[in-house]
Design an enzyme around this catalytic site. Structure first.
Site, PDB file in Angstrom:
ATOM      1  N   VAL A  78       0.845  -1.205   0.000  1.00 58.13           N
ATOM      2  CA  VAL A  78       0.000   0.000   0.000  1.00 58.13           C
ATOM      3  C   VAL A  78       0.877   1.250   0.000  1.00 58.13           C
ATOM      4  O   VAL A  78       0.669   2.173  -0.810  1.00 58.13           O
ATOM      5  CB  VAL A  78      -0.946   0.000   1.240  1.00 58.13           C
ATOM      6  CG1 VAL A  78      -1.572   1.374   1.470  1.00 58.13           C
ATOM      7  CG2 VAL A  78      -2.033  -1.053   1.066  1.00 58.13           C
ATOM      8  N   MET A  93       0.857 -28.541  12.474  1.00 54.45           N
ATOM      9  CA  MET A  93       0.099 -28.348  11.232  1.00 54.45           C
ATOM     10  C   MET A  93       0.901 -28.858  10.047  1.00 54.45           C
ATOM     11  O   MET A  93       2.118 -29.065  10.151  1.00 54.45           O
ATOM     12  CB  MET A  93      -0.209 -26.875  11.040  1.00 54.45           C
ATOM     13  CG  MET A  93      -1.527 -26.483  11.651  1.00 54.45           C
ATOM     14  SD  MET A  93      -1.980 -24.818  11.167  1.00 54.45           S
ATOM     15  CE  MET A  93      -3.726 -24.908  11.491  1.00 54.45           C
ATOM     16  N   ALA A 146      13.904 -33.609  19.013  1.00 52.66           N
ATOM     17  CA  ALA A 146      12.863 -34.645  19.141  1.00 52.66           C
ATOM     18  C   ALA A 146      13.465 -36.029  18.903  1.00 52.66           C
ATOM     19  O   ALA A 146      14.451 -36.169  18.180  1.00 52.66           O
ATOM     20  CB  ALA A 146      11.758 -34.379  18.126  1.00 52.66           C
ATOM     21  N   ARG A 158       7.451 -38.847  31.040  1.00 47.52           N
ATOM     22  CA  ARG A 158       6.444 -39.270  30.062  1.00 47.52           C
ATOM     23  C   ARG A 158       6.952 -39.086  28.640  1.00 47.52           C
ATOM     24  O   ARG A 158       7.876 -38.322  28.392  1.00 47.52           O
ATOM     25  CB  ARG A 158       5.200 -38.395  30.207  1.00 47.52           C
ATOM     26  CG  ARG A 158       4.290 -38.812  31.320  1.00 47.52           C
ATOM     27  CD  ARG A 158       3.199 -37.784  31.449  1.00 47.52           C
ATOM     28  NE  ARG A 158       2.230 -38.191  32.450  1.00 47.52           N
ATOM     29  CZ  ARG A 158       1.401 -37.350  33.046  1.00 47.52           C
ATOM     30  NH1 ARG A 158       1.444 -36.070  32.765  1.00 47.52           N
ATOM     31  NH2 ARG A 158       0.540 -37.790  33.923  1.00 47.52           N
ATOM     32  N   SER A 194      -3.805 -20.240  -3.979  1.00 48.32           N
ATOM     33  CA  SER A 194      -4.064 -18.827  -4.277  1.00 48.32           C
ATOM     34  C   SER A 194      -3.356 -18.428  -5.569  1.00 48.32           C
ATOM     35  O   SER A 194      -3.878 -17.631  -6.360  1.00 48.32           O
ATOM     36  CB  SER A 194      -3.557 -17.940  -3.137  1.00 48.32           C
ATOM     37  OG  SER A 194      -3.999 -18.454  -1.904  1.00 48.32           O
ATOM     38  N   GLY A 226      -0.779 -19.082  -0.781  1.00 52.10           N
ATOM     39  CA  GLY A 226      -0.010 -20.276  -1.120  1.00 52.10           C
ATOM     40  C   GLY A 226      -0.306 -20.749  -2.536  1.00 52.10           C
ATOM     41  O   GLY A 226      -0.843 -19.990  -3.360  1.00 52.10           O
ATOM     42  N   ILE A 248       2.321 -20.904   6.083  1.00 48.81           N
ATOM     43  CA  ILE A 248       3.207 -21.437   7.125  1.00 48.81           C
ATOM     44  C   ILE A 248       3.839 -22.766   6.713  1.00 48.81           C
ATOM     45  O   ILE A 248       4.773 -23.232   7.349  1.00 48.81           O
ATOM     46  CB  ILE A 248       2.461 -21.597   8.473  1.00 48.81           C
ATOM     47  CG1 ILE A 248       1.286 -22.559   8.335  1.00 48.81           C
ATOM     48  CG2 ILE A 248       2.037 -20.240   9.016  1.00 48.81           C
ATOM     49  CD1 ILE A 248       0.716 -22.992   9.675  1.00 48.81           C
ATOM     50  N   ASP A 249       3.325 -23.388   5.638  1.00 52.36           N
ATOM     51  CA  ASP A 249       3.811 -24.721   5.247  1.00 52.36           C
ATOM     52  C   ASP A 249       5.173 -24.701   4.548  1.00 52.36           C
ATOM     53  O   ASP A 249       5.798 -25.747   4.398  1.00 52.36           O
ATOM     54  CB  ASP A 249       2.790 -25.400   4.319  1.00 52.36           C
ATOM     55  CG  ASP A 249       1.531 -25.797   5.072  1.00 52.36           C
ATOM     56  OD1 ASP A 249       1.586 -25.890   6.312  1.00 52.36           O
ATOM     57  OD2 ASP A 249       0.504 -26.016   4.418  1.00 52.36           O
TER      58      ASP A 249
HETATM   59  O1  F6P Z   1      -2.257 -22.677   5.746  1.00 55.70           O
HETATM   60  C1  F6P Z   1      -1.713 -23.940   5.719  1.00 55.70           C
HETATM   61  C2  F6P Z   1      -2.342 -24.751   6.797  1.00 55.70           C
HETATM   62  O2  F6P Z   1      -2.196 -24.126   8.046  1.00 55.70           O
HETATM   63  C3  F6P Z   1      -1.834 -26.171   6.871  1.00 55.70           C
HETATM   64  O3  F6P Z   1      -0.649 -26.316   7.583  1.00 55.70           O
HETATM   65  C4  F6P Z   1      -2.993 -26.866   7.522  1.00 55.70           C
HETATM   66  O4  F6P Z   1      -2.965 -28.224   7.220  1.00 55.70           O
HETATM   67  C5  F6P Z   1      -4.182 -26.173   6.924  1.00 55.70           C
HETATM   68  O5  F6P Z   1      -3.735 -24.884   6.558  1.00 55.70           O
HETATM   69  C6  F6P Z   1      -5.357 -26.033   7.833  1.00 55.70           C
HETATM   70  O6  F6P Z   1      -6.367 -25.385   7.151  1.00 55.70           O
HETATM   71  P1  F6P Z   1      -7.694 -24.845   7.837  1.00 55.70           P
HETATM   72  O7  F6P Z   1      -7.335 -23.687   8.701  1.00 55.70           O
HETATM   73  O8  F6P Z   1      -8.558 -24.446   6.697  1.00 55.70           O
HETATM   74  O9  F6P Z   1      -8.232 -25.976   8.658  1.00 55.70           O
END
Ligand code: F6P
Length: 324
Positions: free
Chosen positions: A27, A172, A189, A165, A108, A105, A129-130
């Site tokens: 913008v 995600m 991990a 534990r 889009s 992503g 974020i992926d």
């Molecule tokens: O934006 C990517 C993402 O966060 C993925 O990591 C995840 O699997 C998916 O979107 C989740 O999508 P929603 O928020 O539509 O459930």
């Protein structure tokens, strides 16, 4: 080359922290160039509904530190169809938009490509974020989500070692194991399960043996990171609990990963992407994505980007396995 006088900016698909910095940057750079920037609300769905507003500099004040997107976002099925796209084109023409910046992503970007097929210049900015977009080292939001997940795993480790534990942490990533891989690697991990590297029963049996062996050697905790697209954390927990008798707990991090104030890095790349997206439109670029390679801003054909989804970096997976 057609002069750019008015542009639209939209965010689409899953939101990611840092999108606001890209909007702010696009913008402000547009305004400095005498271009009218329209903020389009709710992604392609908002474009179809003509849901947009002319932004001034103040409209994007005080937004850089906020997670999510002030433009809101949507996953729009209608826009995937010819009929929806033609309706959107009518809106673009009526509004006199000379170009559209799409922040999102791969899905889009497919939408952006469709628009450019109707002679509407489009520029994509990678925001997911992926981190699964080809041609760019990083996407907006990735650094923030990694820091959030690593902090969460650190907290889980504290309680895991207090009670001896094992924890399965689900991150995600329906189709991408990037978050699980990097957060697992830098959190130490004991195992990382991602959709790109399928595992079988033998893998789980070996994991069970390792768990028991670790316990024998006085290990106080065990953290297994699993991407949501690879396996259900609950199924993994039940299997390992039955095999080992080790007390298991599950934490599904869910959508808290996608929220939160963006890190400095995300704000920085988003600001650079937003500025270059406007410059690219002015330079006559169409159907290109702005990305970052080795700290250099690059412009890449969207068609190539969409065709070549980025796979997981096997070297990083091997390193994670070596360090366990
Ligand atoms: O934006 C990517 C993402 O966060 C993925 O990591 C995840 O699997 C998916 O979107 C989740 O999508 P929603 O928020 O539509 O459930």
């Amino acid at each position: 080359m057609a002069e750019i006088k008015r542009i639209g900016i939209l965010t689409s698909g899953g939101d990611s922290p840092g999108m606001n910095a890209a909007i702010r940057s696009a913008v402000r750079v547009a305004l400095k160039k005498g271009i009218e920037p329209y903020g389009i609300y709710k992604g392609f769905a908002g474009l179809l509904d003509d849901n947009m507003k002319l932004f001034n500099s103040r409209d994007v004040s005080d937004i850089m530190q906020r997670g999510g997107t002030i433009l809101e976002t949507a996953r729009c099925e209608e826009f995937k169809m010819d009929r929806g796209q033609k309706e959107a084109v009518k809106v673009v023409k009526r509004r006199g938009l000379d170009g559209i910046i799409v922040i999102g992503g791969n899905g889009s970007f497919a939408g952006a490509l469709a628009l450019s097929g109707y002679d509407i210049p489009t520029i994509g900015i990678p925001g997911t974020i992926d981190n699964d977009i080809a041609g760019t080292d990083m996407c907006i939001g990735v650094d923030t989500v990694l820091n959030t997940v690593v902090e969460a795993i650190g907290r889980i480790k504290d309680t895991a070692s207090s009670l001896e534990r094992a924890f399965i942490v689900e991150t995600m990533g329906r189709e991408s194991g990037y978050i699980a891989l990097i957060s697992g690697l830098v959190s130490g991990a004991e195992a990382i399960i991602i959709p790109e590297i399928p595992v079988d029963e033998e893998f789980y049996d070996k994991m069970a043996d390792k768990l028991l062996e670790g316990k024998k050697q006085g290990k106080k905790h065990c953290i297994i990171v699993v991407a949501e697209g690879a396996a259900s954390a609950y199924t993994v927990a039940r299997y390992l609990e039955n095999k080992t008798g080790y007390e298991m707990r599950v934490t599904v991090l869910g959508h808290l990963q996608r929220g939160g104030s963006p890190t400095a890095y995300d704000r920085l790349i988003a600001s650079r992407f937003g500025a270059d997206a406007v410059e690219a439109l002015v330079d006559g670029y169409n159907a290109h994505m702005i990305g970052i390679q080795g700290n250099k801003i690059v412009r890449l054909p969207l068609e190539k980007v969409v065709k070549n989804s980025k796979g997981v970096n096997l070297e990083l997976y091997e390193l994670a396995m070596e360090l366990i």
